[in-house]
Design a protein around this motif. Structure first.
Motif, PDB file in Angstrom:
ATOM      1  N   ASP A 138       0.837  -1.219   0.000  1.00 16.78           N
ATOM      2  CA  ASP A 138       0.000   0.000   0.000  1.00 16.78           C
ATOM      3  C   ASP A 138       0.863   1.258   0.000  1.00 16.78           C
ATOM      4  O   ASP A 138       0.387   2.336  -0.352  1.00 16.78           O
ATOM      5  CB  ASP A 138      -0.932   0.004   1.222  1.00 16.78           C
ATOM      6  N   GLN A 159      -0.545   5.162  -9.418  1.00 12.81           N
ATOM      7  CA  GLN A 159      -1.155   4.415  -8.322  1.00 12.81           C
ATOM      8  C   GLN A 159      -1.569   3.052  -8.859  1.00 12.81           C
ATOM      9  O   GLN A 159      -2.448   2.956  -9.724  1.00 12.81           O
ATOM     10  CB  GLN A 159      -2.384   5.203  -7.836  1.00 12.81           C
ATOM     11  N   THR A 163      -1.562   0.262  -4.339  1.00 16.14           N
ATOM     12  CA  THR A 163      -1.172   1.547  -3.718  1.00 16.14           C
ATOM     13  C   THR A 163      -2.374   2.186  -3.029  1.00 16.14           C
ATOM     14  O   THR A 163      -3.442   2.308  -3.648  1.00 16.14           O
ATOM     15  CB  THR A 163      -0.671   2.538  -4.796  1.00 16.14           C
ATOM     16  N   SER A 164      -2.181   2.655  -1.797  1.00 15.53           N
ATOM     17  CA  SER A 164      -3.307   3.330  -1.138  1.00 15.53           C
ATOM     18  C   SER A 164      -3.449   4.740  -1.709  1.00 15.53           C
ATOM     19  O   SER A 164      -2.446   5.354  -2.107  1.00 15.53           O
ATOM     20  CB  SER A 164      -3.084   3.401   0.374  1.00 15.53           C
ATOM     21  N   GLU A 166      -3.854   7.328  -0.093  1.00 17.57           N
ATOM     22  CA  GLU A 166      -3.065   8.224   0.775  1.00 17.57           C
ATOM     23  C   GLU A 166      -1.613   8.302   0.280  1.00 17.57           C
ATOM     24  O   GLU A 166      -1.027   9.391   0.211  1.00 17.57           O
ATOM     25  CB  GLU A 166      -3.105   7.682   2.215  1.00 17.57           C
TER      26      GLU A 166
END
Ligand code: CAA
Length: 288
Positions: A138, A159, A163-164, A166
């Motif tokens: 993440d 992303q 991937t988060s 955030e």
């Protein structure tokens, strides 16, 4: 975590991209530890900063205080442990070989604090290829700068599914803090936006040179004068590195098995002769 929690940045690799990404981050107020397996590369990176900064001051592009801050924020070490152990954000700009990157991401995951974001500056490898070498997928994404990183404004933030949001947001915020324009891709694609477009141009330019329609110089003259690009494709490949064009072609071919993605005969020839462009003083042009 937010962008305000990022204080220390570790840059892996002091090569074509890494030395300038490090300096750019240091000039933006971050403590930067740049690491490379080669002491010679680190020495060159330090020398670059010590030459570049006074030149900027002399040109009136930077104050003496800014230059001093940039230099004070920047440090170099051959120890990955030392560079990564207290980093909040890591930008990997090592050689474009997937096995090397996977090993690095596994090592970084072990060394870096658990909150640290691990970003790769790879020109074409999506971060899902390295994220599963870590226990924090993440916090893994692409953060792709362009050459020369001190000058080029764009950074591609990619992303992946792992991937988060955030992580991607903090990476976008970091681009802004570094004076860059981030473009946020919410889906992975090999080569992202810019290198896919550039690859299409290079592919045609190399094809025309390979079949003897025009020389690299003539093609560069045509492109700069007709399309307004600051550099033609051959001079640009010399700047970004013909070794990189070779690795990109090989990796892309492994992925797609499409013969058109293989490095062109001219690139294979230059790669074999170690005529990699500016970094070896010879590529399509000579830099002696
Ligand atoms: N490092 C740092 N700064 C540099 C530089 C370098 N290698 N080369 C030039 N500059 C700076 C100069 O200091 C100068 O800055 P100021 O105007 O603020 O004083 C400015 O850039 C212009 O330099 P010059 O007048 O000497 O030369 P130029 O006008 O020919 O510009 C260039 C040089 C910026 C490289 C320009 O030719 C250019 O934009 N070329 C295209 C670059 C490009 O397309 N990059 C993307 C490559 S693709 C890629 O990077 C993908 C990847 O994955 C690796």
């Amino acid at each position: 975590m937010t962008i305000d929690d990022i204080k220390t940045i570790c840059v892996i690799g002091a090569g074509t991209m890494g030395h300038q990404i490090s300096l750019c981050a240091a000039l933006s107020g971050y403590k930067v530890k740049c690491t490379d397996i080669s002491q010679e590369m680190l020495d060159k990176a330090g020398q670059f900063a010590r030459t570049y900064l006074p030149e900027r001051v002399a040109k009136g592009k930077m104050t003496q205080e800014q230059a001093e801050l940039g230099l004070a924020n920047l440090s170099f070490t051959t120890s990955l442990e030392e560079a990564a152990q207290d980093a909040d954000f890591i930008i990997e700009a090592a050689v474009e070989k997937i096995d090397v990157k996977r090993q690095l991401f596994a090592d970084l995951d072990r060394i870096a604090p658990s909150h640290a974001i691990l970003a790769t500056n790879s020109s074409f490898i999506v971060s899902s290829k390295v994220a599963d070498a870590t226990r924090r997928p993440d916090k893994v994404c692409n953060m792709h700068f362009f050459n020369p990183p001190l000058v080029m404004k764009l950074v591609e933030v990619v992303q992946g599914n792992h991937t988060s949001p955030e992580t991607a947001q903090i990476t976008m915020d970091l681009c802004e803090k570094m004076g860059k324009t981030g473009v946020w891709l919410k889906k992975e694609i090999y080569g992202f936006l810019v290198n896919r477009i550039l690859a299409a141009i290079n592919h045609e330019a190399l094809f025309l040179a390979d079949i003897g329609i025009a020389s690299p110089e003539e093609i560069d003259t045509a492109v700069t004068n007709a399309l307004g690009h600051p550099m033609g494709p051959f001079r640009l490949m010399d700047m970004t590195g013909i070794d990189l064009s070779y690795y990109i072609g090989m990796e892309l071919y492994k992925e797609t098995r499409d013969p058109k993605d293989k490095p062109s005969p001219l690139v294979v020839e230059k790669y074999a002769k170690r005529e990699w462009g500016r970094k070896t003083k010879k590529g399509f042009y000579s830099y002696e």
